[in-house]
Design an enzyme around this catalytic site. Structure first.
Site, PDB file in Angstrom:
ATOM      1  N   GLU A 175       0.845  -1.383  -0.165  1.00  0.00           N
ATOM      2  CA  GLU A 175      -0.079   0.108   0.056  1.00  0.00           C
ATOM      3  C   GLU A 175       0.837   1.120   0.066  1.00  0.00           C
ATOM      4  O   GLU A 175       1.720   1.543   0.732  1.00  0.00           O
ATOM      5  CB  GLU A 175      -1.018   0.017   1.222  1.00  0.00           C
ATOM      6  CG  GLU A 175      -1.812  -1.152   1.295  1.00  0.00           C
ATOM      7  CD  GLU A 175      -1.321  -2.307   1.847  1.00  0.00           C
ATOM      8  OE1 GLU A 175      -0.161  -2.559   2.093  1.00  0.00           O
ATOM      9  OE2 GLU A 175      -2.175  -3.253   2.271  1.00  0.00           O
ATOM     10  N   SER A 176       0.672   2.169  -0.897  1.00  0.00           N
ATOM     11  CA  SER A 176       1.294   3.487  -1.036  1.00  0.00           C
ATOM     12  C   SER A 176       1.335   3.980   0.262  1.00  0.00           C
ATOM     13  O   SER A 176       2.257   4.881   0.657  1.00  0.00           O
ATOM     14  CB  SER A 176       0.895   4.056  -2.324  1.00  0.00           C
ATOM     15  OG  SER A 176      -0.640   4.553  -1.904  1.00  0.00           O
TER      16      SER A 176
END
Length: 414
Positions: A175-176
């Protein structure tokens, strides 16, 4: 393999739990080939049921062993060492529940410092599980992340060397937002230990991401155009408080990465969850070949933003792998096929994919499109919707551009 007509016919047969006389009378209504196909299906079902029973027995045995590890022969709690062994296994399955177990058993203190030391030691823990825990947004997890980073010594260390050590101590989550938090904390701590190298920690953050991207462009075999040192220098102009970083620093980073790529932390192959467990979607599709343009039936599995295809649904290794990063999807019309769609990239670039040849050699795909068709319009719509939900942009590039724009805006740079 049964024809489409025979397959649909077989699906209409009564359940296998019916009387044998009814089953026999129903079977006689089908051709010999259909009866053979039905017999084969029943045999496969019986074999699968046996395999399921065997797996259930193995799971029960493992559960019993784990339960027995909690106590000694006299019923008293086991030693701290045994409890820790159980806790590590639980942590690798579910980091949150595993840590709760060890805190309840009082083999760990409920402090960020103690948990961070446990993760930093990493004994018996998968680096994927460590990354999952450190990436959680809860306040306690974030304090653990800070203490975890502070267990590293980056003083008088070049940025590339510090990144190598940091990224080896756990596996970055996908996840960014989690990656962003981790890299921001890293940059802040690096600047604390190396005063005067960067004007701000934000400058260190941007250069760290640029370095990770450089590693990809120089060493990923799917990247066609390799970044040059001048392009790398140009990319990082004005990031140091609106000033340029020393040219010799950027050249040194470029040469270091070019000579040796980052070794990303990977687990030892004892992952508890298989790569294709609980996929987003799976099923039979027809895929067009690249050289001869013929259509062949393949078993497709969509999972974790990657599209895999197999020669058989029983194969353990995929024939081909198509990462969906930056990939787009659209309708495609073929004179001989209906319900078609294709995967492609903008600017007619080659899709990043690979496949296994007959001799076992893995080669990079050389196609600008991957064309697939389904049996019905409904299947086509469902597959296209599922694939669209799994496509993504490169998180490093997006976050880097956003951070640079934000910093330039606040500094007045246009």
């Amino acid at each position: 393999m049964p024809t489409e007509r025979s397959t649909s016919s077989l699906l209409s047969i009564q359940s296998y739990g019916g009387r044998s006389s009814s089953r026999a009378s129903t079977t006689t209504n089908y051709s010999q080939s259909e009866q053979d196909a039905l017999r084969e299906i029943r045999q496969e079902k019986a074999a699968l049921l046996l395999e399921i029973r065997s797996l259930k027995d193995e799971i029960a045995d493992c559960s019993w062993i784990i339960e027995r590890l909690d106590v000694d022969e006299d019923g008293k709690p086991n030693s701290e060492r045994q409890i820790m062994a159980i806790g590590r296994k639980k942590f690798n399955l579910d980091p949150k529940k595993g840590l709760e177990y060890m805190l309840e058993q009082k083999v760990l203190q409920h402090t960020p410092e103690d948990v961070a030391k446990f993760l930093f030691a990493g004994e018996g823990l998968t680096k994927t599980a460590i990354g999952i825990y450190l990436g959680e947004p809860d306040a306690f997890n974030q304090k653990v992340l800070e203490d975890f980073i502070r267990l590293h010594d980056f003083s008088n260390t070049k940025l590339v060397s510090a990144l190598r050590v940091f990224l080896w101590s756990f596996r970055l989550p996908g996840e960014s937002q989690k990656i962003d938090r981790m890299m921001e904390k890293f940059a802040q701590y690096y600047c604390e230990q190396n005063e005067g190298v960067f004007a701000t920690s934000d400058s260190c953050y941007v250069l760290s991401y640029a370095t990770i991207m450089l590693n990809t462009t120089l060493h990923n075999r799917n990247v066609k155009d390799r970044q040059t040192v001048e392009q790398f220098i140009k990319m990082n102009r004005g990031i140091n408080g609106s000033e340029d970083l020393p040219r010799e620093m950027l050249v040194d980073i470029f040469d270091d990465i070019k000579a040796q790529q980052f070794k990303i932390a990977e687990d030892d192959g004892n992952d508890l969850l298989p790569a294709f467990e609980d996929p987003d979607r799976q099923g039979w599709l027809y895929k067009q070949g690249g050289k001869y343009k013929s259509w062949k039936q393949r078993w497709f599995v969509l999972n974790d933003n990657v599209l895999y295809y197999f020669v058989s649904d029983k194969d353990k290794e995929p024939k081909g792998i198509i990462p969906l990063e930056n990939t787009q999807i659209r309708d495609f019309e073929d004179r001989n096929r209906q319900h078609c769609f294709e995967l492609y990239l903008d600017n007619n670039e080659m899709v990043k994919a690979c496949k296994t040849q007959k001799d076992g050699k893995v080669i990079t795909g050389r196609h600008t499109t991957y064309r697939v068709c389904t049996n019905t319009p409904g299947e086509k719509e469902e597959w296209m919707r599922a694939i669209r939900s799994c496509t993504s942009d490169n998180p490093f590039l997006g976050m880097l551009q956003a951070r640079k724009k934000q910093r330039f805006y606040h500094s007045g740079v246009q």
